[in-house]
Design a protein around this motif. Structure first.
Motif, PDB file in Angstrom:
ATOM      1  N   LEU A   1      56.363  70.163  60.821  1.00  0.00           N
ATOM      2  CA  LEU A   1      57.208  69.198  60.123  1.00  0.00           C
ATOM      3  C   LEU A   1      56.704  67.766  60.264  1.00  0.00           C
ATOM      4  O   LEU A   1      56.941  66.928  59.384  1.00  0.00           O
ATOM      5  CB  LEU A   1      58.652  69.313  60.614  1.00  0.00           C
TER       6      LEU A   1
ATOM      7  N   LEU B   1      54.708  66.148  57.332  1.00  0.00           N
ATOM      8  CA  LEU B   1      55.328  65.642  56.108  1.00  0.00           C
ATOM      9  C   LEU B   1      55.304  64.114  56.122  1.00  0.00           C
ATOM     10  O   LEU B   1      55.772  63.495  57.084  1.00  0.00           O
ATOM     11  CB  LEU B   1      56.777  66.126  56.000  1.00  0.00           C
TER      12      LEU B   1
ATOM     13  N   GLY C   1      63.815  73.619  57.616  1.00  0.00           N
ATOM     14  CA  GLY C   1      62.879  72.629  57.106  1.00  0.00           C
ATOM     15  C   GLY C   1      63.389  71.218  57.334  1.00  0.00           C
ATOM     16  O   GLY C   1      63.514  70.757  58.472  1.00  0.00           O
TER      17      GLY C   1
ATOM     18  N   THR D   1      58.546  74.612  54.784  1.00  0.00           N
ATOM     19  CA  THR D   1      58.262  73.410  54.001  1.00  0.00           C
ATOM     20  C   THR D   1      58.578  73.575  52.523  1.00  0.00           C
ATOM     21  O   THR D   1      58.478  72.604  51.770  1.00  0.00           O
ATOM     22  CB  THR D   1      56.802  72.981  54.189  1.00  0.00           C
TER      23      THR D   1
ATOM     24  N   GLY E   1      61.060  71.331  52.658  1.00  0.00           N
ATOM     25  CA  GLY E   1      60.561  70.237  53.474  1.00  0.00           C
ATOM     26  C   GLY E   1      61.263  68.920  53.229  1.00  0.00           C
ATOM     27  O   GLY E   1      61.293  68.052  54.109  1.00  0.00           O
TER      28      GLY E   1
END
Length: 608
Positions: free
Chosen positions: A10, A13, A290, A315, A318
């Motif tokens: 994560l 991102l 997510g 994701t 996400g």
């Protein structure tokens, strides 16, 4: 075959303001194209978890307006808010709902699904979610809606809170994430009420947290954790609880939320592999969330000083919830709002501190369960679960079908780090079928690329072997792929065995089947209601690595030596001397010494 929900870390991102503005711009265009004549922003395919979704997108549009002043948004916000208040606020009891304390209260609530009596059990969390969406709209819609509409929304939000805390039993699903979310809703609502009323709601929220959540925490791996769906920790919902604790701390300033969040964060950090894979839970043992977990993992990564964002999230979700066609869904939209508002940055480096229930360096990690048996081994990009033999699960010596890994006394742990090597010595008293007390000494040493495991135990009858794990999954870029093998070597004989028997109680790693699927097949109830952790306990046998003892060990010992992450030949020598038991490889020498004045075993580690 790839695992469905565990994808990219994560913290990969983008979370710059520009990245979030791009997310909100996409949501805006989808929402404006979707807005119906009635004012609905619900995805046309939404059936379950629908009660908060239109209002969730309304909150995202309000936030987008705050940041961009897009002239198209005020009307969309007003129309969609009116739709929710007109069409998605229910006051008549849902037929069949089992958790009412007060019938015909007339208080507002949200439905999990719209049809009366269709799935009423989900109405409690759906009302929590609707409350959170409502308070977010109240916080972000200044200048967007008139006083009358704001007053109506505030009154509905207050009614949601009363329905959750007066008209129903609190937290009827025993779900920590739902309960903490409700507390957050109360804390945020309190800030919008007149001073006296607001203080009463805040006090009630804090009391509920203390008496109904904190007082019922359960212990695992040395940590006290909020219970989740009747269990301890869930791979999907645990990090979501962490996000709620982060928001509770952000909006209230109460130190208890920070302390409990720190404890949960350290627990997650200890059990999560370096590659971000994890497994286990009472609701979804292998499913990862997510965007719902970004706030908590990011916020507490800074507080505990470790890279929690390595968690492999789903994701596909996400940024926000999506439906099968990729279209935005408003479910849980408050989590996107909060992570945009929060300015905390990711901690991207691991903690250098020793953790009792973890060994981690480089691309190698071992997570240990409450009994200090490995629950997950990672090396060479491959993940190994505990194997099963005769209904017993774990890593450890096996003789005559009996696995010696369940302690009969205090388990001692000693850590060491020197010259690029990190080690952990675990000493367990165990009792076999012969009722003889023995000590299993398990030494784990890593250079950050490979893992050496050496296990010594007082001599056993028969032809023992070391149960050395179930090769289960491996890294494949931004995905995790199922596997039935790994790069492993042994100083003794090494076998990879598969169950002879067939059926749900026997897990063959060669089958196109995930651990979660197999666990639900063994659970008492179907997926979504059953407990996969409980189901998995019924597993009788599995694919397993079995390592034979090394030659030339001291006469009174059986010693096993395995290396994960490389198939190159392995040579290990073990001898007893004045200092203790000496283990030598081409990479290190370790001395397992006598116990100190407190009964703790000594460990000396030297690079070769």
């Amino acid at each position: 075959m790839h695992l469905l929900h565990q994808r990219a870390p994560l913290h990969d991102l983008p979370d710059t303001p520009e990245a979030y503005d791009a997310v909100l711009a996409d949501v805006t265009e989808q929402a404006l194209a979707r807005l119906t004549s009635e004012g609905s922003l619900e995805h046309p395919d939404c059936v379950d978890d629908i009660g908060d979704t239109s209002l969730g997108i309304t909150s995202l549009l309000a936030l987008a307006w705050q940041r961009t002043k897009d002239s198209r948004l005020p009307e969309a916000v007003r129309r969609s808010l009116a739709f929710h208040l007109r069409e998605r606020v229910y006051r008549e009891d849902n037929p069949g709902y089992p958790n009412l304390r007060i019938r015909d209260s007339g208080l507002p609530y949200a439905r999990y699904t719209l049809a009366a009596g269709a799935h009423p059990i989900g109405d409690w969390p759906s009302t929590v979610w609707a409350l959170l969406q409502a308070v977010n709209v109240l916080d972000t819609a200044d200048g967007l809606v008139g006083d009358d509409l704001r007053a109506e929304l505030l009154e509905v939000a207050r009614g949601y809170w009363r329905w959750l805390t007066e008209a129903t039993f609190f937290n009827p699903q025993e779900a920590g994430n739902q309960a903490i979310g409700c507390v957050v809703g109360g804390l945020m609502l309190a800030r919008r009420l007149p001073a006296e009323d607001g203080e009463a709601v805040r006090a009630r929220a804090l009391t509920l947290y203390t008496d109904e959540i904190r007082a019922h925490r359960v212990r695992d791996r040395g940590a006290l954790l909020p219970p989740e769906h009747g269990g301890v920790y869930d791979n999907n919902y645990g990090p979501i609880s962490l996000s709620f604790l982060a928001q509770a701390h952000r909006v209230s300033g109460e130190e208890v939320f920070a302390q409990d969040g720190d404890a949960l964060a350290r627990y997650i950090d200890a059990r999560l592999t370096g590659g971000g894979f994890d497994n286990g839970g009472p609701r979804y043992s292998e499913q990862h969330s997510g965007f719902e977990s970004v706030l908590g993992l990011r916020y507490f990564s800074r507080r505990i000083g470790s890279d929690l964002g390595r968690y492999r999230g789903d994701t596909r979700w996400g940024r926000h919830a999506v439906k099968a066609d990729g279209g935005v869904d408003g479910h849980f939209a408050w989590m996107l709002v909060w992570q945009i508002q929060d300015t905390t940055r990711w901690q991207r480096t691991p903690s250098a501190s020793f953790r009792r229930h973890q060994l981690r360096a480089g691309t190698v990690s071992v997570a240990f369960d409450d009994r200090m048996t490995p629950s997950l081994v990672e090396a060479g990009g491959t993940y190994y679960l505990p194997a099963a033999v005769a209904r017993q699960h774990g890593f450890g010596p096996v003789t005559d079908g009996f696995l010696l890994c369940r302690p009969m006394g205090e388990v001692r742990v000693r850590d060491a780090r020197v010259d690029g090597l990190t080690a952990k010595l675990v000493t367990k008293p165990v009792v076999g079928r012969d009722h003889v007390l023995r000590y299993v000494r398990s030494l784990y040493v890593t250079d950050g690329a490979t893992l050496w495991t050496t296990v010594a135990v007082e001599r056993l009858d028969g032809t023992p072997h070391l149960l050395a794990g179930l090769p289960y999954a491996e890294d494949d870029g931004d995905r995790v792929r199922r596997t039935d093998r790994g790069a492993v070597a042994s100083a003794g004989a090494l076998r990879l065995t598969h169950p002879d028997a067939r059926g749900a109680a026997h897990f063959d790693a060669r089958a196109e089947l995930t651990q979660e699927q197999a666990a639900f097949a063994l659970a008492a109830d179907p997926r979504g209601y059953g407990n996969p952790d409980e189901g998995w306990k019924h597993l009788v046998s599995s694919t397993a690595l079995e390592a034979g003892p090394i030659p030339d060990a001291p006469d009174d010992l059986h010693v096993f030596a395995v290396r994960y992450g490389s198939q190159e030949p392995l040579t290990v020598s073990v001898e007893r001397g004045a200092e203790g038991l000496t283990v030598r490889t081409d990479r290190f020498t370790a001395v397992l010494g006598d116990t100190d004045a407190h009964g703790e075993p000594e460990l000396t580690l030297r690079a070769a």
